[in-house]
Design a protein around this motif. Structure first.
Motif, short mmCIF file in Angstrom:
data_model
loop_
_atom_site.label_atom_id
_atom_site.label_comp_id
_atom_site.label_asym_id
_atom_site.label_seq_id
_atom_site.Cartn_x
_atom_site.Cartn_y
_atom_site.Cartn_z
N ALA A 247 41.06 3.93 23.92
CA ALA A 247 41.41 5.35 24.04
C ALA A 247 41.79 5.92 22.69
O ALA A 247 41.37 7.03 22.33
CB ALA A 247 42.55 5.53 25.04
N LYS A 248 42.56 5.17 21.92
CA LYS A 248 42.94 5.63 20.57
C LYS A 248 41.71 5.76 19.68
O LYS A 248 41.61 6.71 18.90
CB LYS A 248 43.96 4.67 19.96
CG LYS A 248 45.32 4.77 20.60
CD LYS A 248 46.31 3.80 19.99
CE LYS A 248 47.68 3.95 20.62
NZ LYS A 248 48.67 3.04 20.02
N ASP A 249 40.79 4.81 19.79
CA ASP A 249 39.58 4.85 18.97
C ASP A 249 38.69 6.06 19.29
O ASP A 249 37.99 6.55 18.43
CB ASP A 249 38.76 3.56 19.14
CG ASP A 249 39.43 2.34 18.54
OD1 ASP A 249 40.40 2.49 17.75
OD2 ASP A 249 39.00 1.22 18.88
N LYS A 250 38.71 6.51 20.53
CA LYS A 250 37.90 7.66 20.94
C LYS A 250 38.53 9.00 20.57
O LYS A 250 37.87 10.03 20.61
CB LYS A 250 37.68 7.64 22.46
CG LYS A 250 36.67 6.64 22.92
CD LYS A 250 36.34 6.89 24.38
CE LYS A 250 35.15 6.10 24.82
NZ LYS A 250 33.90 6.52 24.21
N THR A 251 39.79 8.98 20.21
CA THR A 251 40.51 10.23 19.97
C THR A 251 40.14 10.83 18.62
O THR A 251 40.22 10.18 17.59
CB THR A 251 42.04 9.97 20.03
OG1 THR A 251 42.35 9.43 21.30
CG2 THR A 251 42.82 11.24 19.80
N HIS B 232 41.09 14.39 18.34
CA HIS B 232 42.19 15.35 18.28
C HIS B 232 42.93 15.30 19.62
O HIS B 232 42.37 14.85 20.62
CB HIS B 232 41.70 16.77 17.99
CG HIS B 232 40.83 17.33 19.06
ND1 HIS B 232 39.48 17.01 19.17
CD2 HIS B 232 41.09 18.17 20.09
CE1 HIS B 232 38.98 17.63 20.21
NE2 HIS B 232 39.93 18.35 20.80
N GLY B 233 44.15 15.71 19.62
CA GLY B 233 44.94 15.66 20.84
C GLY B 233 45.48 14.27 21.10
O GLY B 233 45.22 13.33 20.35
N PRO B 234 46.20 14.11 22.19
CA PRO B 234 46.79 12.81 22.49
C PRO B 234 45.74 11.79 22.93
O PRO B 234 44.78 12.13 23.63
CB PRO B 234 47.77 13.10 23.63
CG PRO B 234 47.37 14.41 24.20
CD PRO B 234 46.61 15.14 23.14
#
Length: 66
Positions: free
Chosen positions: A14-18, A20-22
């Motif tokens: 999930a962090k890798d896909k981010t 912008h935003g949480p």
């Protein structure tokens, strides 16, 4: 069953896909519907001061199936 290793993988993906935003906004993109339901089922048994991400981190910590 979501293992601590899988929970860590979910969070990292999930962090890798981010961009912008949480990062938590990306969880639906990296979790299966079964995994999401497992976290929701666990979360529903916690007190009202928790959220989905708190419940997911309890999987990371191995606190769910003790």
């Amino acid at each position: 069953m979501i293992t601590p290793e899988r929970a860590k993988e979910i969070i990292q993906q999930a962090k890798d896909k981010t961009t912008h935003g949480p990062w938590s906004d990306q969880l639906d993109k990296v979790m299966t519907s079964e995994e999401r339901q497992e976290v929701i089922n666990y979360w529903n048994n916690l007190d009202g001061s928790t959220n989905f991400v708190c419940a997911l981190y309890r999987f990371v910590d191995g606190k769910v199936y003790k």
